[in-house]
Design an enzyme around this catalytic site. Structure first.
Site, PDB file in Angstrom:
ATOM      1  N   GLU A   1       0.821  -1.212   0.000  1.00  0.00           N
ATOM      2  CA  GLU A   1       0.000   0.000   0.000  1.00  0.00           C
ATOM      3  C   GLU A   1       0.857   1.265   0.000  1.00  0.00           C
ATOM      4  O   GLU A   1       1.063   1.888   1.039  1.00  0.00           O
ATOM      5  CB  GLU A   1      -0.954   0.014   1.198  1.00  0.00           C
ATOM      6  CG  GLU A   1      -2.093  -0.969   1.063  1.00  0.00           C
ATOM      7  CD  GLU A   1      -3.100  -0.877   2.209  1.00  0.00           C
ATOM      8  OE1 GLU A   1      -2.833  -0.168   3.191  1.00  0.00           O
ATOM      9  OE2 GLU A   1      -4.158  -1.516   2.109  1.00  0.00           O
TER      10      GLU A   1
ATOM     11  N   GLU B   1      -6.665  -7.211  -1.166  1.00  0.00           N
ATOM     12  CA  GLU B   1      -7.074  -7.020   0.228  1.00  0.00           C
ATOM     13  C   GLU B   1      -8.402  -6.272   0.280  1.00  0.00           C
ATOM     14  O   GLU B   1      -8.584  -5.248  -0.382  1.00  0.00           O
ATOM     15  CB  GLU B   1      -6.010  -6.206   0.963  1.00  0.00           C
ATOM     16  CG  GLU B   1      -6.296  -5.972   2.423  1.00  0.00           C
ATOM     17  CD  GLU B   1      -5.193  -5.143   3.064  1.00  0.00           C
ATOM     18  OE1 GLU B   1      -5.500  -4.086   3.632  1.00  0.00           O
ATOM     19  OE2 GLU B   1      -4.026  -5.571   2.996  1.00  0.00           O
TER      20      GLU B   1
END
Length: 592
Positions: A417, A509
């Site tokens: 991320e 995710e």
């Protein structure tokens, strides 16, 4: 999701357990997920405004310097200030933190397009989250083959959800109005057409038979089926019929045929579970994967969708990744893929590269032995610039690629991320690391994280066009997207839909909760994402396969420390029940 991984019970009461958030509302998935422990007494002053501010310290700085704005969920954006925990997660507790009832904010899909009407039936369920059967329920609550659909989450006409009679599963049951025509209607997904057993669990505290018509896709499966008295409203029993289901979404309705209405209905159990077609594993069927156009394709060149789970941070929850838990994931959940989340900071890889590299090697072997695909997740969160860890990444992926190049079940996720960094820098990182991997493994697909906590830039006022206009100069790659349904609404959903038409996308995710990985579940919004991903063959893994105290961890507290039990719905939190049901339907992988 780094920040969210930290356990909620380790966070001072004054600090919210929301994952992260940017000024626009992309609450960091990592923060929510893992609420990670921080080993340094000092705080990183980086903003937590990003999608997955996993860093506990960031959370604190966000609270101090960034006022929390109230944001209406009628807006396409969902700003939510999230924070990770400020200390390492303590041992899992025997009891779990109660989960708030889910709230549903259903609105137009906008640019997503029109989904099947049958699929959308499931979005109008009552606003209560499915819960696991009580311990006293026993084996009738769930079997290895049956998937449970709670009545309180179905479409209800002329009836109410109640919980005043004990013994039900989930969060309640449906009390039909006294009248002909009242009904409960479920949407049931089947991977392929065929016969199925439909079992309705009910209670009838009267001595009068309360008959119902059972229809599947509008056709009668049982006419005036008897639902006789059970002796008390707290005495539950079952009635089973056999019906034909079509591949895809099916509508199952139980409608009262007498003026007394129907019995109290607890749930519908459908024998839709089972192993992959022909008893083969996902890897046996699909073989070496590759990116073809905007899709992930199997060895036959056919687009497929993988569905599975992500581990929590291995530095905190390696005890949840055992032979027993992986057996359950492969055979009870019927998962296609396991995401192996190895944090870099937060007490992870940088503290002991040898230890964590060996741990990843071991889990790859275990996933391989069970016929599952394995995503090797380089779980960088803070710092948000992946270039900070470029040298470490080259070292790690060089060894992983050399050791496992002969395997056909891997995917490499090279930047979990990224946040607070431009797309050009993320692209530069990928274009330096991918050639290092390709020197040792020319075939394995590579997954590239996108800007703003893998939100395709949405959480930092951008969108997919920056990647469309300047893609990574490499082949056989995909781009990642992360979402948390209770925080990320129409704007995120529409962005994913548009991007998937132009870019190869993989949702590595997601959660049904807020971006903190905690709080109430928005199963209605999550189902919209599930339907979109199914329609566009976007593979996914859910966060997370652990017993962390947050609602996003699928297992109840203490499950991992006690080494199970792992199978069925008994050890699962509501989000676990929900995602297991959507994972375990057998996939119809094309081979011809």
């Amino acid at each position: 999701m780094e920040l969210h991984r930290a356990r909620a019970d380790s966070l001072p009461a004054s600090v919210p357990t929301d994952r992260r958030s940017d000024s626009r509302g992309f609450t960091g998935s990592d923060a929510q997920k893992r609420a990670r422990p921080i080993t340094s007494p000092g705080c990183d002053t980086k903003s937590t405004l990003g999608h997955s501010c996993h860093d506990p310290c960031r959370a604190a700085w966000t609270l101090l310097f960034h006022p929390v704005r109230k944001v209406s969920f009628q807006s396409s954006r969902h700003p939510v200030i999230q924070s990770s925990k400020l200390s390492p997660p303590p041992p899992a507790q025997a009891t779990e933190t109660p989960t708030r009832p889910a709230r549903f904010w259903l609105r137009s899909l906008g640019g997503v397009g029109t989904l099947s009407a049958a699929l959308l039936l499931g979005l109008t369920a009552a606003p209560t989250a499915p819960a696991a059967p009580t311990a006293s329920e026993g084996p009738a609550a769930d079997t290895a083959a049956a998937i449970t659909h709670e009545a309180e989450n179905a479409v209800i006409s002329q009836g109410v959800v109640e919980s005043n009679h004990t013994g039900f599963t989930g969060t309640g049951f449906v009390n039909y109005n006294n009248g002909t025509g009242s009904y409960v209607q479920w949407t049931v997904n089947a991977a392929q057409a065929g016969s199925a057993s439909l079992t309705i669990r009910y209670a009838n505290g009267t001595s009068t038979n309360r008959a119902m018509d059972i229809t599947v896709n509008g056709a009668a499966a049982a006419t005036s089926r008897a639902f006789p008295g059970t002796g008390a409203w707290t005495t539950w029993t079952t009635a089973t019929i056999t019906a034909d289901l079509k591949a895809g979404a099916n509508t199952v309705r139980a409608a009262a045929t007498t003026a007394d209405g129907g019995p109290n209905v607890d749930h519908l159990a459908v024998d839709a579970g089972g192993p992959a077609p022909g008893g083969k594993t996902p890897v046996e069927i699909n073989g070496q994967l590759k990116v073809c156009g905007t899709k992930l394709c199997n060895q036959y060149g056919k687009p497929i969708q993988l569905r599975g789970m992500s581990t929590h941070g291995l530095q905190w929850y390696s005890q949840c990744v055992t032979s027993g838990s992986l057996d359950a994931l492969a055979t009870d959940w019927n998962a296609d893929v396991l995401r192996i989340s190895m944090y870099i900071q937060e007490g992870g890889y940088e503290t002991d590269p040898r230890k964590f590299t060996d741990l990843v090697h071991s889990i790859i072997e275990q996933a391989t032995a069970r016929g599952m695909y394995a995503i090797v997740d380089w779980h960088m969160l803070s710092p948000g610039d992946p270039n900070h860890n470029l040298s470490r990444a080259k070292t790690f992926f060089t060894e992983i690629a050399r050791r496992h190049a002969s395997k056909n079940n891997l995917l490499y996720e090279i930047a979990n991320e990224p946040s607070g960094v431009s797309w050009s820098k993320i692209k530069s990182y990928a274009e330096q690391l991918i050639p290092v991997i390709r020197q040792n493994d020319p075939d394995t697909p590579v997954l590239v994280g996108t800007r703003a906590w893998s939100s395709l830039g949405v959480s930092e006022d951008s969108d997919e066009t920056e990647i469309v206009n300047s893609p990574v100069n490499a082949s056989n790659i995909m781009y990642t997207f992360h979402f948390y349904a209770a925080s990320h609404g129409t704007e995120y959903l529409s962005t994913l839909s548009r991007a998937a038409d132009k870019l190869p996308m993989f949702v590595t995710e997601f959660g049904t909760q807020t971006a903190s990985g905690d709080g109430g579940d928005n199963f209605g919004r999550a189902q919209q994402y599930i339907d979109l991903m199914a329609s566009k063959k976007i593979s996914w893994s859910n966060w997370n396969y652990s017993d962390d105290s947050r609602s996003g961890a699928v297992f109840k507290g203490g499950t991992c420390d006690n080494n199970g039990p792992w199978t069925g719905t008994g050890p699962l939190k509501p989000a676990g029940v929900w995602v297991r049901e959507r994972t375990r339907t057998p996939d119809d992988f094309p081979t011809g």
